[in-house]
Design a protein around this motif. Structure first.
Motif, mmCIF file in Angstrom:
data_model
loop_
_atom_site.group_PDB
_atom_site.id
_atom_site.type_symbol
_atom_site.label_atom_id
_atom_site.label_comp_id
_atom_site.label_asym_id
_atom_site.label_seq_id
_atom_site.Cartn_x
_atom_site.Cartn_y
_atom_site.Cartn_z
ATOM 1 N N SER A 67 83.991 90.026 16.012
ATOM 2 C CA SER A 67 82.952 90.068 17.047
ATOM 3 C C SER A 67 82.626 88.666 17.556
ATOM 4 N N LEU B 283 78.357 100.399 14.025
ATOM 5 C CA LEU B 283 78.853 100.764 15.367
ATOM 6 C C LEU B 283 78.966 99.557 16.296
ATOM 7 N N GLU B 284 78.172 98.506 16.022
ATOM 8 C CA GLU B 284 78.218 97.310 16.868
ATOM 9 C C GLU B 284 79.624 96.694 16.922
ATOM 10 N N ARG C 205 82.533 98.407 15.142
ATOM 11 C CA ARG C 205 83.554 99.336 14.641
ATOM 12 C C ARG C 205 84.753 99.468 15.593
ATOM 13 N N ASP C 206 84.489 99.593 16.913
ATOM 14 C CA ASP C 206 85.588 99.843 17.847
ATOM 15 C C ASP C 206 86.595 98.693 17.894
ATOM 16 N N LEU C 207 86.121 97.507 17.501
ATOM 17 C CA LEU C 207 87.045 96.360 17.510
ATOM 18 C C LEU C 207 88.146 96.515 16.459
ATOM 19 N N VAL D 153 89.836 99.372 15.533
ATOM 20 C CA VAL D 153 90.859 100.413 15.770
ATOM 21 C C VAL D 153 92.207 99.759 16.090
ATOM 22 N N SER E 276 92.750 100.295 9.319
ATOM 23 C CA SER E 276 92.052 101.254 8.457
ATOM 24 C C SER E 276 92.426 101.019 6.994
ATOM 25 N N LYS F 65 82.459 111.937 12.865
ATOM 26 C CA LYS F 65 83.424 111.198 13.714
ATOM 27 C C LYS F 65 84.725 110.939 12.951
ATOM 28 N N THR G 22 88.837 105.075 11.859
ATOM 29 C CA THR G 22 89.565 104.149 12.754
ATOM 30 C C THR G 22 91.073 104.335 12.608
#
Ligand code: HEM
Length: 361
Positions: A27, A108-109, A111-113, A115, A118, A309, A312
């Motif tokens: 991040s 969640l701030e 997490r998408d980074l 993917v 895992s 959900k 990743t």
């Protein structure tokens, strides 16, 4: 013993510059930096360090058990190493409490980074599984896809090379098969033990028959069916062919001979020569159980973080992990031996020749 050849500095010895310079929150690159990503990285790195130590112990144990004969005097120190693995596992379990201080919204701030990276890609975790005896063929189809499908080609090759070596499970089986005490001249553990079992089953039967008059027809039927099932389970122990059929169906893994010898160790565990083998089997069960507990706890943690959900790595998340906890047990056969245990007071006396071999004098 090695002698120190010169002054050494704490930070240099531990390579702290490299170690403490290895936390780089993604991040930060995309600003603003998410505070909790450092925790996420450190917890994973500490896990990987402990995985490294567990592998260090497992490689040693595999080496000792790969010898044609495992020297008796090495078993005690192997048991100490397995106990160390258990203690490390307690830390691994506790660390989940640390990561759970991060809330799902904080996760969640960033997490998408991550993917598609895992835990599926933890090569060391996979190596531990394979060394313990959980190879590709012992996994469910869905698990098998994830198991290999998410790894780089290099990691896959490394893992497959390890799979080609005998796992601890295979080495355990060979070692059990070689156990010298259960069958010596004029003594077969199984035939003696079977007499005890038959007597026990007979007593069970007469107890059930006595109670039948007080039961309704459905309960009667259920009790008799239970008795029959117990008899059949015991029959698979005395009949190698039946045992092998269960292996073919995937319901048992350990060979017939190894199973009988493991049972002998469990039953006569108080005999001095069998105490270390008994501890060895107990440690393997403890470690297997601890991994299952960790998997289950990790699945609950994943649910707390993700709800329903997906992960990743693309799995169904909590559901998948829960299923993996149930399916990926390696030493089930040792646990299931409890079916065949009897009260100590009913144990057949060992013949003098065998007793001499398993006692100090
Ligand atoms: C916020 C924290 C975490 C979450 C939400 C999480 C979630 C997940 C999910 C959903 C999976 C399934 C694969 C996928 O679809 O990605 C997974 C697998 C895995 N995770 Fe985690 N995880 C977390 C932390 C950790 C930590 C700290 C470790 C320690 C190394 C770890 C180790 C693993 C391993 C080894 C797997 C593969 C398990 C298997 O296939 O049986 N995870 N994780």
């Amino acid at each position: 013993m090695h002698k120190n050849r010169g002054p050494i500095y704490y930070g240099d010895y531990l390579k702290l510059d490299a170690l403490l310079g290895s936390q780089e929150p993604l991040s930060k690159k995309y600003s603003p930096e998410c505070h909790d990503e450092t925790l996420f990285i450190i917890v994973h790195q500490v896990y990987e360090l402990w995985f490294k130590q567990i592998l260090h112990e497992l490689y040693l144990i595999n080496k000792v058990f790969s010898q044609k004969v495992v020297p008796d005097q090495e078993l005690a120190s192997i048991n100490l190493k397995l106990e160390r693995v258990e203690k490390i596992q307690s830390l691994l379990l506790d660390q989940l409490l640390v990561i759970e201080t991060m809330t799902p919204m904080d996760f969640l701030e960033f997490r998408d980074l991550l993917v598609p990276a895992s835990g599926f890609q933890s090569l060391q975790f996979r190596k531990i599984e394979v060394l313990m005896g959980l190879s590709t063929q012992n996994r469910t189809a869905v698990d098998r896809d994830y198991f290999m499908g998410r790894l780089s080609e290099n990691d896959k090759k490394e893992l497959l090379d390890i799979e080609d070596q005998p796992s601890l499970f295979v080495l355990l089986e060979k070692w059990l098969e070689r156990l010298p005490f259960a069958n010596v001249e004029n003594y077969s553990f199984w035939s003696d033990y079977q007499t005890t079992i038959n007597q026990m089953l007979k007593e069970d039967e007469s107890l059930i028959m006595k109670n039948l008059a007080t039961l309704g027809p459905k309960e009667k039927e259920a009790q008799l069916a239970n008795l029959e099932a117990t008899k059949q389970t015991f029959a698979t122990l005395s009949n190698e062919g039946e045992h092998n059929k269960l292996i073919e169906k995937g319901q048992r893994r350990l060979s017939h001979k190894a199973t009988l010898h493991a049972l002998f160790i469990l039953l006569y565990r108080d005999e001095p020569m069998l105490q270390q083998p008994f501890n060895f089997l107990t440690h393997l069960m403890n470690i297997d159980e601890n991994f299952t507990t960790w998997r289950y706890r990790h699945s609950i943690m994943a649910q707390r973080m993700l709800g329903t959900k997906i992960g990743t790595g693309g799995s169904s998340g909590h559901q998948y992990l829960k299923m993996a906890a149930e399916n990926n047990r390696v030493y089930n056969d040792l646990f299931n031996l409890a079916t065949f245990l009897v009260p100590k007071s009913l144990l057949p006396e060992l013949p003098a020749e065998v007793a001499k071999k398993v006692r100090f004098n």
